[in-house]
Design an enzyme around this catalytic site. Sequence first.
Site, PDB file in Angstrom:
ATOM      1  N   ILE A 282       0.734  -1.294  -0.143  1.00 19.97           N
ATOM      2  CA  ILE A 282      -0.065   0.185  -0.061  1.00 19.97           C
ATOM      3  C   ILE A 282       0.969   1.398   0.065  1.00 19.97           C
ATOM      4  CG2 ILE A 282      -0.296   0.027   2.621  1.00 19.97           C
ATOM      5  CD1 ILE A 282      -2.974   0.642  -0.559  1.00 19.97           C
TER       6      ILE A 282
ATOM      7  N   ASP B  10     -10.555  -7.865   6.294  1.00 21.25           N
ATOM      8  CA  ASP B  10      -9.595  -6.818   5.858  1.00 21.25           C
ATOM      9  C   ASP B  10     -10.514  -5.863   4.921  1.00 21.25           C
ATOM     10  OD1 ASP B  10      -6.905  -5.575   5.594  1.00 21.25           O
ATOM     11  OD2 ASP B  10      -7.206  -6.397   3.674  1.00 21.25           O
TER      12      ASP B  10
ATOM     13  N   LYS C  94      -5.620   1.616   7.661  1.00 25.23           N
ATOM     14  CA  LYS C  94      -6.926   0.674   8.067  1.00 25.23           C
ATOM     15  C   LYS C  94      -6.583  -0.663   8.131  1.00 25.23           C
ATOM     16  CE  LYS C  94      -8.473  -1.561   5.480  1.00 25.23           C
ATOM     17  NZ  LYS C  94      -8.166  -2.964   4.827  1.00 25.23           N
TER      18      LYS C  94
END
Length: 308
Positions: A14, A168, A90
């Site tokens: 990410i 997730d 997150k």
Amino acid sequence: MPTINLAIVGVGKIVRDQHLPAVAGNADYRLVAAASRNGRVEGIDNFGSIEQMLSAVPSIQAVSLCMPPQYRHAAAVQALEAGKHVFLEKPPGATLSEVEDLAALAADRHVSLFASWHSRYAPAVEAAREFLSGTRIRAMRVAWKEDVRQWHPNQAWIWQPGGLGVFDPGINALSIVTRILPRPVFATAATLEFPENRDAPIAASITFTDAAGLDLSAEFDWRQTGRQSWDIVAQTEAGEMVLSEGGAKLSVDGRLLHAEPEQEYPMLYGRFAEIIRAGHSDVDLAPLRHVADAFMLGRRKVVEAFHD
Ligand code: NAP
């Protein structure tokens, strides 16, 4: 406005896909360092751990924590205790209590804590919220179904305790639902499907309601091949609302009302700069609380083993 000296921790998928381009495109930030056991960011100082980085680069003002959730609290404590503002990928942590602990520590140190929910910044989410605020919702169905082999190859942490399994991605749907609905919801039943060789679920179905008796259900599944679905469909008095492609497109009764280019991470970094300058934190735990409730209420069903 002076720029914010930023550091990034946990250089993986990410960070490369989203954080680095978003930070490079935002004049509010200067990326000064990174800490990761194996990953590196070209052109800046790199360290093997957050401890080494914080002691070697005192000019750091803010830190983005992008490692898996099970390892985020320990790093966040170090950053907050050093007086740095903290951006949490997150989900913001592995438990509700540990994130509440971080929020209290941030308040004590007068720094900003940001529990980021990138899907809330998907292009059509605010338009969906506005549409729903002007009508009565009869029922809502959430389908978040994707192929785990395509989206999460070689991510061992995601199957381990605290990795959340199918929640997730599912928590992204919950972050949207909790933004667009006019009232808080709560889970009433759940079934969680665990592969016999894994500690986290591969699929989950949850029903929710609210104070007005809303009929809401969500299906999360990681065994989807072919077309991937990240859709929220609501039957309302003003027609059928479809928020599709993870919040990117909004249509009502088949008419496309909203579809703009995705800007989730640039908007997240805009929000982080805003709360730093205002001296606030932004920590909404609702999506993580719904996941915790699903684990508390959930009937456990053991399904066939999953192999990568
Ligand atoms: P990832 O690539 O598997 O992990 C990120 C980095 O964290 C790894 O490269 C690794 O870097 C470090 N790491 C892994 N295990 C660790 C451990 N045991 N202790 C400390 N550091 C560890 O994962 P990702 O896909 O980037 O996801 C990271 C977070 O971002 C997750 O919470 C995920 O939900 C969220 N996220 C991911 C996506 C996505 O599309 N992938 C989208 C939005 C949000 P080093 O080995 O160099 O330390």
